[in-house]
Design an enzyme around this catalytic site. Structure first.
Site, short mmCIF file in Angstrom:
data_model
loop_
_atom_site.label_atom_id
_atom_site.label_comp_id
_atom_site.label_asym_id
_atom_site.label_seq_id
_atom_site.Cartn_x
_atom_site.Cartn_y
_atom_site.Cartn_z
N PHE A 148 -13.97 107.48 55.22
CA PHE A 148 -14.64 106.79 54.56
C PHE A 148 -13.96 105.63 54.96
CE2 PHE A 148 -12.72 106.63 50.77
CZ PHE A 148 -12.33 105.19 50.44
N LYS A 172 -18.75 113.53 63.36
CA LYS A 172 -19.50 113.87 62.01
C LYS A 172 -18.95 112.51 61.42
CE LYS A 172 -18.81 114.69 58.17
NZ LYS A 172 -19.33 113.85 57.30
N GLU A 175 -20.46 110.03 54.76
CA GLU A 175 -21.34 109.53 54.56
C GLU A 175 -21.83 108.33 54.12
OE1 GLU A 175 -19.69 112.30 53.70
OE2 GLU A 175 -20.02 112.87 51.62
N SER A 225 -9.06 113.43 52.62
CA SER A 225 -7.65 114.50 51.52
C SER A 225 -7.96 116.32 51.36
CB SER A 225 -9.42 114.20 49.89
OG SER A 225 -10.30 114.94 49.69
N CYS A 280 -4.39 106.12 54.79
CA CYS A 280 -3.35 106.83 54.01
C CYS A 280 -2.03 106.60 54.15
CB CYS A 280 -3.53 107.61 55.21
SG CYS A 280 -3.91 107.17 57.02
N GLU A 381 -1.98 111.28 44.47
CA GLU A 381 -3.00 110.01 45.20
C GLU A 381 -3.69 109.70 44.39
OE1 GLU A 381 -4.91 111.20 49.18
OE2 GLU A 381 -4.35 109.33 49.81
P1 NAD Z 1 -12.69 113.23 51.93
O1 NAD Z 1 -12.20 114.62 51.93
O2 NAD Z 1 -14.22 112.87 50.88
O3 NAD Z 1 -13.64 113.37 53.28
C1 NAD Z 1 -13.84 113.58 54.40
C2 NAD Z 1 -14.84 114.23 55.54
O4 NAD Z 1 -15.17 115.42 54.53
C3 NAD Z 1 -16.30 113.46 55.56
O5 NAD Z 1 -16.44 113.23 56.66
C4 NAD Z 1 -17.17 114.38 54.20
O6 NAD Z 1 -18.23 114.53 54.49
C5 NAD Z 1 -15.91 115.58 54.48
N1 NAD Z 1 -16.45 116.08 52.88
C6 NAD Z 1 -16.09 115.66 52.34
N2 NAD Z 1 -15.41 116.78 51.13
C7 NAD Z 1 -16.20 118.00 51.67
C8 NAD Z 1 -16.37 118.95 51.16
N3 NAD Z 1 -16.21 119.40 50.07
N4 NAD Z 1 -17.14 120.15 52.11
C9 NAD Z 1 -16.84 120.11 53.85
N5 NAD Z 1 -16.32 118.64 53.90
C10 NAD Z 1 -16.32 117.78 53.10
O7 NAD Z 1 -12.14 111.99 52.37
P2 NAD Z 1 -12.07 110.22 52.25
O8 NAD Z 1 -12.65 109.91 50.48
O9 NAD Z 1 -13.72 110.06 52.86
O10 NAD Z 1 -11.39 109.40 52.92
C11 NAD Z 1 -10.21 109.77 51.59
C12 NAD Z 1 -8.34 110.47 51.85
O11 NAD Z 1 -8.66 110.91 53.37
C13 NAD Z 1 -7.61 110.20 51.66
O12 NAD Z 1 -6.83 111.66 50.68
C14 NAD Z 1 -6.51 109.98 52.50
O13 NAD Z 1 -5.89 110.16 52.37
C15 NAD Z 1 -7.33 110.00 53.61
N6 NAD Z 1 -6.49 110.31 54.77
C16 NAD Z 1 -5.92 110.74 55.22
C17 NAD Z 1 -5.38 109.98 56.64
C18 NAD Z 1 -4.43 110.51 57.40
O14 NAD Z 1 -4.10 110.16 58.73
N7 NAD Z 1 -3.88 111.59 56.94
C19 NAD Z 1 -6.39 109.33 57.32
C20 NAD Z 1 -7.12 108.43 56.94
C21 NAD Z 1 -7.34 108.80 55.53
#
Ligand code: NAD
Length: 488
Positions: A148, A172, A175, A225, A280, A381
């Site tokens: 997000f 994708k 959401e 994450s 991040c 985190e």
């Molecule tokens: P998230 O892991 O909740 O969601 C990321 C994506 O995964 C979304 O598209 C979501 O729909 C999908 N998703 C979520 N849960 C899932 C599951 N159980 N099974 C399958 N798909 C699933 O992450 P977020 O809250 O959207 O973003 C924040 C996180 O992203 C933080 O931990 C941040 O550090 C990390 N991040 C990392 C970087 C990097 O470059 N390393 C960059 C940006 C964000």
């Protein structure tokens, strides 16, 4: 804005039972709802992309990049509109949202160099009369699963390279923030890519699983994450796909006594509290060395308590809300956990209310001082505007503390000593290093690295790593006997 899928060149309302409410995190108002597409919707997108691949890969590379030049221009001319959508769905300030898109444009520009970057190799006479060639070819249908926090930038760490190299695509978005890519997809449509080359599927876990399991999807990139990153990495690999999965972070900054304290404080505050700490590459704990402790603590507390917080479209606002109410509760309870574990809170952002935006998810910048080593709060985190402070006596101890962490997305050092900087650069276990830099975000022509639990895979996003990831190498050994030559 109604959220639709874009499949095979058409806007489609998926036939779904479930929707996810998209809420402006500053106002608390529902903006729209995301259809939670099913595996059948992913299948339709993957089929369209698979069909389109056969002809798209045959479009000459210098013609393919013409579409991207046009897309870059269209996105630039809609820069403000895109940024406003980002502010309204993700909460960051308008300036932060605009800055996010600059990196997206830059990635398109770098990918436009694909005619140079995907050139192969050739060695004449590896044996008498035999030559060997390495050709780079596209992989096929590729997909991105996005988080997000950078709705407009992160898809562009991958998409332009994949398309320029001759692959077709399924995106994708998160959401939680579907409107930015919905709008950008309209620009992609305006560019006139052949149908099926770029497809958009909105949804959550079902759509993700559809991507991971689909036999036609050959490569997957993920940002999010760490727990989900591990799941994506393992599941995509189990289905025989190329995969790179970027995970979470807990980024340290070391402040040496010889640092320029004014500069360090300003930059570290921007890193820790910019985008409400939901970056991040946000610095989330500062390790002061020796006599840096008192000066830095006083200065950073001042910077934290004077930051202006509110709706990101209002002028003079330096920090917006966190993404949703659950995130606000989580951030506040983690601050509480820090206190339970023995930290003090010289600046406490809990219980923030912003006039006119009482339903927003605001938490003011927070400083947790004297965070005990090994505590839960030192490891977790937080993904909010909270900076933890720890103290050690030497740079060696600081590096040891940094390397004891689970993550390796970024580590920064503030110093005026070249030898401390050199030691840090060499010994610290992180993929992105900042020396007197608070957000060491690699330019598009460098890989967006990440180590340890911040990254699963080998090739990263951006630059030549993206070229490697989105191409497969074919090696040809060939012989053309002289006797077969026609006489002219
Ligand atoms: P998230 O892991 O909740 O969601 C990321 C994506 O995964 C979304 O598209 C979501 O729909 C999908 N998703 C979520 N849960 C899932 C599951 N159980 N099974 C399958 N798909 C699933 O992450 P977020 O809250 O959207 O973003 C924040 C996180 O992203 C933080 O931990 C941040 O550090 C990390 N991040 C990392 C970087 C990097 O470059 N390393 C960059 C940006 C964000």
């Amino acid at each position: 804005m109604e959220i639709l899928n874009y499949i095979n060149g058409e806007w489609i309302k998926p036939n779904v039972k479930e929707y996810f409410d998209v809420i402006n995190p500053a106002t608390g108002k529902v903006i729209t709802k995301t259809p939670l597409s099913t595996k059948a919707d992913v299948d339709a997108a993957a089929k369209a992309a698979s069909d389109a691949f056969q002809s798209w890969r045959r479009v000459p590379v210098n013609d393919r990049v013409q579409y991207l030049f046009k897309l870059r221009d269209l996105m630039r001319s809609n820069h403000d509109e895109i940024a406003k959508l980002i502010t309204d769905e993700a909460g960051k300030t308008f300036e932060e949202a605009k800055a996010e898109m600059v990196r997206a444009f830059e990635n398109i520009e770098v990918a436009c160099g694909m005619p140079m970057m995907m050139k192969g190799d050739f060695v004449e006479d590896i044996a008498t009369g035999i030559d060997e060639i390495m050709i780079r070819q596209p992989v096929g249908v590729c997909a991105t699963i996005a988080p997000f926090n950078f709705p407009g930038m992160i898809p562009f760490w991958y998409l332009p390279y994949a398309l320029a190299a001759g692959n077709t695509y399924v995106i994708k978005p998160s959401e939680k923030v579907p409107t930015t890519m919905q709008f950008i997809m309209k620009l992609i449509e305006q560019v006139g890519f052949p149908k099926g080359v770029v497809n958009l599927v909105n949804g959550a876990k079902d759509a993700v699983d559809g991507i991971l399991e689909h036999p036609s999807i050959r490569a997957v990139t993920f940002v999010g994450s760490t727990n989900v990153a591990k799941y994506i990495y393992a599941t995509a690999a189990a289905h025989g796909k190329r995969v790179q999965a970027q995970g979470g972070a807990k980024n340290p900054v070391i402040v040496m006594p010889d640092a320029d304290m004014d500069m360090a404080t300003k930059i570290i505050a921007d890193s820790a509290f910019g985008c409400a700490g939901q970056r991040c590459l946000a610095v989330s704990f500062a390790v002061t060395v020796d006599s840096a402790r008192n000066t830095f603590t006083e200065a950073i507390c001042d910077a934290a308590s004077t930051r202006t917080v509110g709706y990101g479209m209002d002028s003079g606002i330096q920090m917006g809300p966190v993404i949703n109410a659950a995130s606000l509760t989580r951030v506040e309870s983690l601050i509480g956990l820090g206190v339970k574990e023995g930290a003090t809170v010289p600046v406490d952002g809990r219980g923030t209310s912003v006039k006119g935006y009482e339903s927003g998810n605001f938490v003011r910048p927070t400083i947790l001082a004297d965070v005990p080593r090994g505590s839960e709060i030192a490891k977790t985190e937080i993904f909010g505007p909270v900076l933890s402070l720890m103290h050690v006596n030497t740079v060696e101890d600081a590096i040891e503390l940094v390397n004891s962490g689970q993550y390796g997305n970024q580590a920064s050092l503030f110093t005026s000593s070249g030898s401390a900087a050199r030691k840090f650069r060499s010994e610290v276990e992180a993929g992105n290093i900042g020396i007197n830099i608070g957000v060491a975000a690699p330019m598009a022509f460098f890989p967006f690295s990440g180590w340890k639990d911040s990254f699963f895979g080998d090739m990263h996003g951006q630059g030549m790593d993206a070229v490697e990831f989105f191409t497969q190498k074919k090696v040809v050994v060939e012989r053309w006997p002289k006797e077969w030559s026609r006489k002219f």
